[in-house]
Structures are given as C-alpha cells and as structure tokens.
Design a protein around this motif. Structure first.
Motif, PDB file in Angstrom:
ATOM      1  N   GLY A  24      -0.081  18.549  35.448  1.00 42.15           N
ATOM      2  CA  GLY A  24       0.760  19.192  36.248  1.00 42.15           C
ATOM      3  C   GLY A  24       1.798  20.089  35.864  1.00 42.15           C
ATOM      4  N   VAL A  25       1.341  20.861  34.620  1.00 39.26           N
ATOM      5  CA  VAL A  25       2.064  21.873  33.969  1.00 39.26           C
ATOM      6  C   VAL A  25       1.308  23.268  34.207  1.00 39.26           C
ATOM      7  N   GLU A  57      -8.104  21.709  18.071  1.00 37.16           N
ATOM      8  CA  GLU A  57      -7.773  23.240  18.464  1.00 37.16           C
ATOM      9  C   GLU A  57      -9.086  23.883  18.176  1.00 37.16           C
ATOM     10  N   SER A  58      -9.956  23.780  19.094  1.00 41.25           N
ATOM     11  CA  SER A  58     -11.247  24.383  19.160  1.00 41.25           C
ATOM     12  C   SER A  58     -11.732  24.394  20.551  1.00 41.25           C
ATOM     13  N   PRO A  59     -12.398  25.599  21.092  1.00 36.62           N
ATOM     14  CA  PRO A  59     -12.724  25.681  22.255  1.00 36.62           C
ATOM     15  C   PRO A  59     -13.722  24.697  22.591  1.00 36.62           C
ATOM     16  N   LYS A  60     -13.926  24.190  23.858  1.00 38.04           N
ATOM     17  CA  LYS A  60     -14.658  23.046  24.364  1.00 38.04           C
ATOM     18  C   LYS A  60     -16.219  23.384  24.162  1.00 38.04           C
ATOM     19  N   ASN A 111      -3.044  31.512  26.564  1.00 34.28           N
ATOM     20  CA  ASN A 111      -3.396  32.001  25.257  1.00 34.28           C
ATOM     21  C   ASN A 111      -3.966  30.496  24.507  1.00 34.28           C
ATOM     22  N   GLU A 112      -4.251  29.635  25.260  1.00 36.77           N
ATOM     23  CA  GLU A 112      -4.712  28.442  24.518  1.00 36.77           C
ATOM     24  C   GLU A 112      -6.101  28.012  25.206  1.00 36.77           C
ATOM     25  N   SER A 164      -8.262  22.991  28.195  1.00 37.68           N
ATOM     26  CA  SER A 164      -6.999  23.343  27.879  1.00 37.68           C
ATOM     27  C   SER A 164      -6.544  23.487  29.633  1.00 37.68           C
ATOM     28  N   TYR A 165      -7.235  24.254  30.225  1.00 40.04           N
ATOM     29  CA  TYR A 165      -7.032  24.578  31.685  1.00 40.04           C
ATOM     30  C   TYR A 165      -7.003  23.263  32.496  1.00 40.04           C
ATOM     31  N   GLU A 166      -7.888  22.552  32.228  1.00 41.98           N
ATOM     32  CA  GLU A 166      -8.282  21.012  33.018  1.00 41.98           C
ATOM     33  C   GLU A 166      -7.185  20.263  32.456  1.00 41.98           C
TER      34      GLU A 166
END
Length: 669
Positions: free
Chosen positions: A111-112, A163-166, A117-118, A103-105
């Motif tokens: 560019g947001v 919707e699951s952690p990488k 929390n995601e 999600s961070y990447e």
C-alpha cells in the motif's frame, strides 16, 4: 642394395611373423584385465527425472496428492533413484516454496507508492521452516554474483529483497532444493544430483554442498550444460582439481551419457577421480511413448551389450486439445519395466542386480606398459608384412621406418600411437587373410581333392589371420577411457573400407607372377580391355553390394524396419545378435568364392565381398564399450551361421548345375 633386401626377405618374413605371434601372446593378459574389469560392476541403477513428475503435477487438480501417489507407483515399478536438478526462483515458486513479486507488485501489496527507479525481486516464504531451509541457498546464489540480498517482512511472513530484476533473478541457478531432497530420501529413494558449471566456483560453498550431498547418501552426479563443474576456472584457481578432491573425499562419482558425452573436462575429471564413472543410457521424453516391449528390449540391450550401468528415464507430456486433456507416458514407462517381459526382470535374469551403480575396477599394473610395447612392435611387423605383399622389396625398410616413425609419434602423443598401431593392425589382418588365400588359389601347383574340404580349410585360414587384428585392438586399447568411451578409437570408418580396397587392388593388379612390372602390365591390360556385358553385370553387383554395405555401416547407418524386426528376433532367441553383414553377406560370399575358385578356377572376385565378413570380425572387437564376452559370442555366431548359409548356397549351386546338365540337352531338342 635391392638384391640384398630381396635376399633378406625370407628371413625377415619369419622374424616379423614371430614378432606378430609374440604380440598376440602379450595381448592375452591385457585382454584378461579388461574382461575382469567388465565383471566388477553388476548393479544397474534406474533413475527417473523427478522434474518431469513435478511438471505433470502442475496439470493435476490435487498436485501434492498426485506426487505422493506417483512416488508409490514409481517404487512399485522398481525405480530406485530420482534425479534432482539445480533449482531457481521460478522452480521454487512452482513448488510452493516462495511467492515472488516485482517492486511494483510489492508496493501495491504494502500500500505504498511505487518507486519508478526500483526494479527488484521480492521473495516471501510461506512459513518459518521453509525460510530456514530455502533462504540460505537463495542468499548464497545471489551474493556469489555480488547482488545484494536484504531482509523483508510482510505482516507475519518473512521474506527477502533481491536487488535484481525479477525477469533475470528467476532464472539464476542455485543449489538443488534441499526440502525436495529430504522428502525423496524419506520416501526411500536414492538421489542422483544434476549440477552445472553455470555459476562462479566457490570452493568453500562447494565443500559444504558436497558434504551435504554425502550426508544425504548421494553417490552419483550427472553434469548438465557444456562443462563439468569447476572446468571454466581450473586454469585460474584449480577449481576442477578441487572438485575432484571433494568427490574423492566423499566417494561421489559421476555418470556420462553414452550419446552426448561432450561436456568439457570429462576426461580430466574422470582421471582425477580414478574413473569413478558409470555410463548412462537415456530414454528421452519423446522416446518414452514407444511400445513397452521396444523400450524393454532397448534397456536390456544397453546393459548387456554396452556396459551401461545407469538408465535415465524421462517422461513425455502432451496436450490433447481435441479432448481437452493432458496425457503423459508414466504408465508406459512402468509397463516397460515390470512383469516377466519387463526390463527389470530380464536384466536380473542376465545376472545383474538393481541398485546403486558402481564403477568398474581397472587394473593398473606397471607391466601393462611393457606388454603394450611388445604389441606396438608386433603391430608394425604386421603392417610391414601386409605392405610387402604389394611391394615385397619394402619388407625390411617399412618395418625399420615404421619403428622409427611410430617412436616419434609416441613422443608427441602416446595415445595416438596406440590408436594408430591398433588401426594399422586392424586393417592389415583381414587384408592379409584374403591376400593369403588368393595367393594359395593362384598357385599352379594347387591340387584339389575335395573342394568342400579345401574351402573350409582356406576359410579357417583367412579367419585365423583376421583374428590377429582383434588381438591387437583388444590389447592396445584396453584402457578405461575406451571402455567408458571417454576416448574414441579414431579411424574405425577407415577399417570399413581399406581392407576391401586393398583386397580389390591385389585381386585386379597382382597376378601369379607378382612384381611391379606385372602390376603395370595388369594396369595397361585393364584400360585396354574390351568391355563385356558380363563384366558390367559383375561391376554393378559389386557396386550395389558396396553401396548397401556403406548405407548400413556405423551408428548412423540406415536399417530397414524388416531388418530391425529380424534383429530383435535374433536378440531374443540367441541372447546375442550376430552381425548380419558377417553371416548374411561376408562369410557366405567368401565360402562361395573359395568353392568356385577351387572347383572351376573362377569366381575369385567374390572374395572381395568376403572381406566384409573378415573386417567385421575385427570391427566387432573394436566396439570397445561392448563386453569382450559378448563380442566373442557375436563373432562365433556369425561364423557358425555364415558357414551354414555358405554351405547351403554351395549345395543349391551344385543342384542347379546338375539340374542344368540333366535338362539342358532337352532344351536343345
């Protein structure tokens, strides 16, 4: 009562021997069924692990070109099939099917502002064709786990959000990569699929997947993990039964690894698919660096000696940090397969073809049950006859009690009954063979005109009785489950020791008179006797022989490098390797012991060592995964070479004796 039983013995002994012979006759057609089945499948499939090729390609500057080049070489080496595993997101990313982001990447790329929390997994496809092919297997895998999957787009590229952690999403198993399968089929390879039971069983999806496999020409599955697909949910939803129905519908069977067939549900699935099963021999990655000659010998032996119909090849990859390079064993694998000394040509010279492995066809005639009933009675009779050699009065009671007890065992577990009857017959036959010749040698009325001729006749007599055990093992255990080693013949380790122990007990405690009183007298005499150096030497010799025998018995037996070379020599020269403990130890010692006992009335203890050769004859046929023809040739070679070595030892002994008689007077002077 005791007198009645004693008087009945001569009659009952004849009756029981008649039952034993009838049982042997009943074993013949059962053996023929197995022999016929062993000749119904002659195609050997050579499979290479395609995942290893992809792994090696990761270290190449031009991975796609390397893969294409290797596919050409693989085909030229004679490898017809490639194994494709279940995939996961990590594999798909390595193969260039997707790009993965956390999600961070994904936020940084878009560019947001990242949402703290995601913690989802973002998947991006390189093109629309890959999207169409790969998206369905990703969606199916995660929605089956009740994990939401949403569409996602980045500029002109399509993708999805899981919707699951990488960290966990990348290792979730999913269907094999369909694009890889299409590419390999287009390249002319047969596909062998490797699937597991690591996901919830979805009957609708599995039906679609098996239909896809069928259209792609898949004929064989190899299960990975602890259980076959569908096993875990069989109790609740009949998933294993459903899996078997799909496999039968599409005529897809499975392969079992001969050394690690421990997956739960194997036996049940084999039964439900009517034994559409082949045995697989695997060359592990660490073993693939062995010399090409050694690998070739091993593969040929697996096919000819153990009913293997699928060879599975892994490739070793090693980093040489000193030379700053990565080396692999692909070239070594190719060399072991090709050329006149390669495995493929040698396998073909043995009458096999390289192609798609097919199952053996087994006979299921109802009369087999009746034949095995006759064998069961004959086995109990043989066991009773053997026990009566120690306690004659128990001949009739043991037979009656044996029939009653084994009938009860049949009610509890029919398979266990057949194994118990086979084991009892296997132990009894060589024991009875040695006891019979000991009884003959201890007769006061024994007249010996020609020690050599009498030695040969007694050896034939002992061997003939020992072979009775082979008839019973082959007849009672002729089922497909034993040929495929889905079911083990339990108690074979007992066969390696029990006849030796029983023959030793009879030799030590049962003299010319027989009877329990004489046995007790012999026991007392043994404990009261003076210990002489000669007896100590004999005891040490016997213990040393026993220790050597035990260290090399069974699959985990220790074999020296010299003996391994000798084994390979015998296999290459004779085609079928006789067992060293038969022709190099058991048979020669039995012949030497018989000769000494006949000519000098001494040396009877050598017969105890001779039991090893006799029980090994039966044990050879107890290797139920070995073709009957191979076992028969092995035993025949063992007898021929064993007799030759035994006779040579006798000749050498006679030369030494004559030399001693001629020259010993000069020593006295």
């Amino acid at each position: 009562m005791l007198k009645t039983l004693t008087n009945m013995n001569p009659f009952m002994n004849k009756v029981l021997w008649i039952l034993v012979v009838i049982g042997m006759i009943a074993a013949v057609p059962l053996g023929m069924i197995r022999y016929t089945a062993e000749n119904t499948s002659n195609q050997v499939e050579i499979v290479l692990d395609y995942k290893d090729i992809l792994h090696i390609a990761e270290y190449e500057p031009n991975p796609q070109s390397f893969i294409e080049e290797q596919l050409t070489q693989i085909k030229e080496a004679g490898i017809t099939s490639l194994a494709v595993f279940e995939s996961n997101l990590e594999d798909l990313e390595s193969n260039g099917r997707v790009e993965l982001f956390s999600s961070y990447e994904a936020s940084l790329i878009e560019g947001v502002q990242p949402d703290p929390n995601e913690n989802f997994t973002y998947v991006l496809f390189p093109d629309i064709v890959t999207d169409i092919k790969i998206r369905p297997i990703i969606e199916q895998a995660f929605r089956q786990l009740d994990i939401n999957v949403l569409d996602w787009n980045l500029l002109d590229q399509t993708g999805m959000v899981i919707e699951s952690p990488k960290a966990t999403a990348i290792i979730e198993p999913m269907d094999p990569d369909p694009m890889i399968m299409d590419e390999l089929i287009k390249a002319g390879f047969q596909i062998v699929v490797r699937i597991s039971d690591n996901r919830p069983y979805d009957p609708v999806h599995m039906e679609k997947l098996m239909d896809q496999f069928s259209k792609q020409g898949v004929f064989r599955i190899i299960f990975t993990g602890d259980a076959v697909t569908g096993y875990e949910e069989e109790l609740n939803q009949g998933s294993l039964t459903h899996m078997s129905e799909l496999m039968n519908k599409h005529y897809i069977g499975f392969a079992i690894n001969e050394f690690s067939a421990k997956e739960k549900g194997l036996n049940q699935l084999a039964y439900l698919t009517d034994y559409n099963v082949v045995r697989l021999h695997s060359i592990l990655d660490a073993e693939s660096v062995f010399s090409p000659t050694k690998l070739s010998d091993r593969l040929v032996l697996a096919v000819t000696d153990r009913n293997i119909r699928m060879i599975y090849l892994n490739v070793n990859i090693q980093k040489d940090e000193m030379k700053a390079e990565v080396v692999n064993s692909l070239g070594n694998i190719y060399e072991s397969l090709t050329g006149p000394d390669g495995a493929i040509e040698r396998i073909q010279n043995e009458g096999f073809q390289i192609g798609i492995a097919g199952p053996f066809e087994y006979g299921n005639a109802d009369w087999q049950k009746f034949a095995k009933l006759i064998l069961w009675v004959g086995a109990v009779a043989l066991i009773a006859i053997t026990i009566s050699r120690f306690v004659p009065i128990l001949l009739t009671p043991i037979f009656v009690l044996g029939m009653i007890g084994s009938a009860g065992l049949f009610v509890l577990n029919s398979s266990l009954l057949l194994q118990a009857a086979a084991l009892g017959a296997a132990i009894s036959a060589p024991t009875l063979g040695i006891i019979t010749v000991i009884q003959q040698l201890r007769k006061e009325s024994l007249q010996v005109v020609s020690p050599i001729k009498s030695t040969i006749l007694l050896f034939i007599s002992a061997t003939g009785i020992s072979l009775i055990g082979a008839f019973y093992v082959v007849g009672l255990l002729n089922a497909a489950t034993y040929m495929l080693v889905l079911e083990q013949f339990r108690g074979v380790s007992v066969l390696h020791l029990a006849p030796i122990f029983l023959a030793f007990v009879y030799y030590v405690f049962y003299g010319k008179e027989g009877g329990l009183r004489n046995v007790l007298k012999q026991v007392k005499k043994l404990f009261m006797m003076d210990l002489k150096v000669g007896y100590v030497i004999i005891a040490v010799f016997l213990l040393g022989t026993a220790f050597y025998y035990l260290t090399r018995t069974g699959n985990s037996g220790q074999v020296s490098s010299i003996e391994l070379v000798f084994r390979y020599f015998l296999e290459n020269v004779l085609g079928v390797r006789p067992r060293l403990k038969e022709f190099g130890l058991g048979h020669p010692m039995l012949l030497l012991g018989l000769y000494f006992a006949l000519k000098y009335r001494k040396g009877l203890f050598l017969l105890i060592i001779g039991v090893i050769g006799q029980l090994s004859i039966v044990d050879t046929f107890a290797h139920l995964h070995t073709p009957m023809l191979i076992s028969s040739i092995r035993v025949l070679y063992g007898l021929i070479f064993g007799v030759m070595i035994g006779l040579i030892l006798i000749i050498i002994w006679e030369m030494l004796v004559r030399g001693w008689k001629k020259w010993s007077p000069l020593l006295d002077d």
